[in-house]
Design a protein around this motif. Sequence first.
Motif, PDB file in Angstrom:
ATOM      1  N   UNK A  29      15.229  14.676  58.869  1.00 55.96           N
ATOM      2  CA  UNK A  29      14.611  14.342  57.590  1.00 55.96           C
ATOM      3  C   UNK A  29      13.891  13.001  57.618  1.00 55.96           C
ATOM      4  N   UNK A  30      14.506  11.961  58.196  1.00 50.10           N
ATOM      5  CA  UNK A  30      13.849  10.649  58.225  1.00 50.10           C
ATOM      6  C   UNK A  30      12.515  10.715  58.955  1.00 50.10           C
ATOM      7  N   UNK A  31      12.468  11.472  60.037  1.00 42.93           N
ATOM      8  CA  UNK A  31      11.210  11.631  60.761  1.00 42.93           C
ATOM      9  C   UNK A  31      10.165  12.360  59.936  1.00 42.93           C
ATOM     10  N   UNK A  32      10.608  13.371  59.193  1.00 45.35           N
ATOM     11  CA  UNK A  32       9.701  14.108  58.310  1.00 45.35           C
ATOM     12  C   UNK A  32       9.121  13.190  57.244  1.00 45.35           C
ATOM     13  N   UNK A  33       9.966  12.356  56.654  1.00 47.87           N
ATOM     14  CA  UNK A  33       9.496  11.435  55.613  1.00 47.87           C
ATOM     15  C   UNK A  33       8.517  10.419  56.187  1.00 47.87           C
ATOM     16  N   UNK A  34       8.836   9.885  57.358  1.00 47.51           N
ATOM     17  CA  UNK A  34       7.949   8.896  57.978  1.00 47.51           C
ATOM     18  C   UNK A  34       6.582   9.501  58.263  1.00 47.51           C
ATOM     19  N   UNK A  35       6.572  10.693  58.816  1.00 44.89           N
ATOM     20  CA  UNK A  35       5.300  11.339  59.154  1.00 44.89           C
ATOM     21  C   UNK A  35       4.465  11.622  57.916  1.00 44.89           C
ATOM     22  N   UNK A  36       5.134  12.019  56.829  1.00 45.88           N
ATOM     23  CA  UNK A  36       4.408  12.381  55.614  1.00 45.88           C
ATOM     24  C   UNK A  36       4.123  11.188  54.714  1.00 45.88           C
ATOM     25  N   UNK A  37       4.742  10.039  54.991  1.00 45.16           N
ATOM     26  CA  UNK A  37       4.480   8.852  54.187  1.00 45.16           C
ATOM     27  C   UNK A  37       5.312   8.736  52.931  1.00 45.16           C
ATOM     28  N   UNK A  38       6.523   9.324  52.930  1.00 40.78           N
ATOM     29  CA  UNK A  38       7.426   9.198  51.799  1.00 40.78           C
ATOM     30  C   UNK A  38       8.472   8.129  52.072  1.00 40.78           C
ATOM     31  N   UNK A  39       8.921   7.463  51.018  1.00 43.10           N
ATOM     32  CA  UNK A  39      10.037   6.551  51.138  1.00 43.10           C
ATOM     33  C   UNK A  39      11.357   7.293  50.972  1.00 43.10           C
ATOM     34  N   UNK A  40      12.443   6.655  51.397  1.00 45.51           N
ATOM     35  CA  UNK A  40      13.785   7.213  51.226  1.00 45.51           C
ATOM     36  C   UNK A  40      14.587   6.269  50.338  1.00 45.51           C
ATOM     37  N   UNK A  41      15.045   6.787  49.202  1.00 45.27           N
ATOM     38  CA  UNK A  41      15.931   6.027  48.311  1.00 45.27           C
ATOM     39  C   UNK A  41      17.313   6.641  48.454  1.00 45.27           C
ATOM     40  N   UNK A  42      18.124   6.101  49.351  1.00 42.39           N
ATOM     41  CA  UNK A  42      19.365   6.778  49.718  1.00 42.39           C
ATOM     42  C   UNK A  42      20.465   6.509  48.696  1.00 42.39           C
ATOM     43  N   UNK A  43      21.206   7.556  48.358  1.00 41.50           N
ATOM     44  CA  UNK A  43      22.302   7.392  47.404  1.00 41.50           C
ATOM     45  C   UNK A  43      23.648   7.599  48.100  1.00 41.50           C
ATOM     46  N   UNK A  44      24.700   7.210  47.427  1.00 39.41           N
ATOM     47  CA  UNK A  44      26.076   7.155  47.951  1.00 39.41           C
ATOM     48  C   UNK A  44      26.155   6.448  49.309  1.00 39.41           C
ATOM     49  N   UNK A  45      25.515   5.285  49.467  1.00 35.65           N
ATOM     50  CA  UNK A  45      25.639   4.570  50.747  1.00 35.65           C
ATOM     51  C   UNK A  45      27.060   4.078  50.998  1.00 35.65           C
ATOM     52  N   UNK A  46      27.886   4.041  49.957  1.00 36.66           N
ATOM     53  CA  UNK A  46      29.292   3.652  50.111  1.00 36.66           C
ATOM     54  C   UNK A  46      30.211   4.871  50.026  1.00 36.66           C
ATOM     55  N   UNK A  47      29.642   6.063  50.161  1.00 36.96           N
ATOM     56  CA  UNK A  47      30.424   7.307  50.189  1.00 36.96           C
ATOM     57  C   UNK A  47      31.383   7.381  49.002  1.00 36.96           C
ATOM     58  N   UNK A  48      30.840   7.145  47.806  1.00 40.83           N
ATOM     59  CA  UNK A  48      31.611   7.187  46.564  1.00 40.83           C
ATOM     60  C   UNK A  48      32.847   6.298  46.611  1.00 40.83           C
ATOM     61  N   UNK A  49      32.684   5.126  47.202  1.00 44.21           N
ATOM     62  CA  UNK A  49      33.768   4.153  47.242  1.00 44.21           C
ATOM     63  C   UNK A  49      34.639   4.232  48.466  1.00 44.21           C
ATOM     64  N   UNK A  50      34.433   5.258  49.292  1.00 40.34           N
ATOM     65  CA  UNK A  50      35.249   5.381  50.510  1.00 40.34           C
ATOM     66  C   UNK A  50      35.006   4.205  51.446  1.00 40.34           C
ATOM     67  N   UNK A  51      33.750   3.723  51.464  1.00 43.36           N
ATOM     68  CA  UNK A  51      33.390   2.614  52.346  1.00 43.36           C
ATOM     69  C   UNK A  51      33.528   1.268  51.627  1.00 43.36           C
ATOM     70  N   UNK A  52      34.648   1.122  50.951  1.00 43.96           N
ATOM     71  CA  UNK A  52      35.017  -0.159  50.346  1.00 43.96           C
ATOM     72  C   UNK A  52      36.452  -0.455  50.749  1.00 43.96           C
TER      73      UNK A  52
END
Length: 356
Positions: free
Chosen positions: A222-245
């Motif tokens: 997916x990241x490669x697809x976005x880069x090629x097409x010129x879309x940004x990525x706004x990633x959600x749950x970077x803390x895995x809903x609190x698991x990564x705290x």
Amino acid sequence: MSNTATFNDERPDPHDVFRADPRRAAGVEYRRAGRSGLLLPPISLGLWYGYGDDRAFQTQRDVIRYAFDHGVTHFDLANNYGPPPGATEENFGRVLRKDLRPYRNELVITTKAGWPMWPGPYGRLGSAKYLLTSLDESLERLGVDHVDIFYSHRYDPDTPLEETIGALHAAVHAGKARYVGISSYSAERTEEAIAVARRLGTPLTVHQPSYSLLNRWIEAKLLGTLEEAGLGAAVFTPLAQGLLTDRYLGGFDGVRRSGTRPTLPEAALTDATLAKLRALNAIAERRGQTLAQLALAWVLRDPRVTTAVVGATSVEQLRDNLSTLADLSFTEEELAQIDEHATEAGVNPWVASSEL
């Protein structure tokens, strides 16, 4: 005073007048969303949880004001955020009226439609009837005439993409959205949506996928697809809903988890996951960071990631999250160590396994 009384009180406190810090954007390195003209802060405030009618309005207001005062210009909502559905947009609209209206041109306000919002056949998924009706209702709750990004919240296998993406196109041409995007679409469906949007003449600007140290599905394609097409990525749950705290480092027993949103599956709460968390925390400590700060810095290490959408529900949490920006660099040795423990943990319910 009860929360209900607080929410019903629309009278502004004459002694609580918000004046934004004139230095709010100083030092913030805003990131371009793909090849568009849209710039987003590296950390954005997501209002999925903690901004409905189950949380005191003043608490919500304090966090949102603190965010804006510290360079966070991007506020991420959806039609069904609450509880009840729609309450989050109403509450953010109240903050906008009370505090942020003079700064509207500095804000990137987003909303989405796709998940169930009202009963019956027209309140979910990807039809033009649902998406455009929902957007009109979102604008009314927010008290604005447009949002800056309107998303298709999820892929609808039963509605032609031409209709779903056509609704996003119509929203832009009606002046109700400045940009449009998609959320939780697989790489294959993203490619299809991008092609449809281009044919219509309203290109997609942002994709919002889940992504974290324990949920790395977007790296495969997916990241490669976005880069090629010129879309940004706004990633959600970077803390895995609190698991990564740090809340789980002592073990999973006795930790209270939300009953008002999809929560971590029990299958993810294993000894193997706990070992990963503790190993990653040890790396964070050697870097002088908390586990949450390590997790945020790690997703932001990739220039294809425009912003990490965090769900902070207190000023203290948001302050800790924003402190991440003091150190986003990693050595090759650190990245290799992280890769040993940053493996899938079954925390991605948003994209069907058949789509990955």
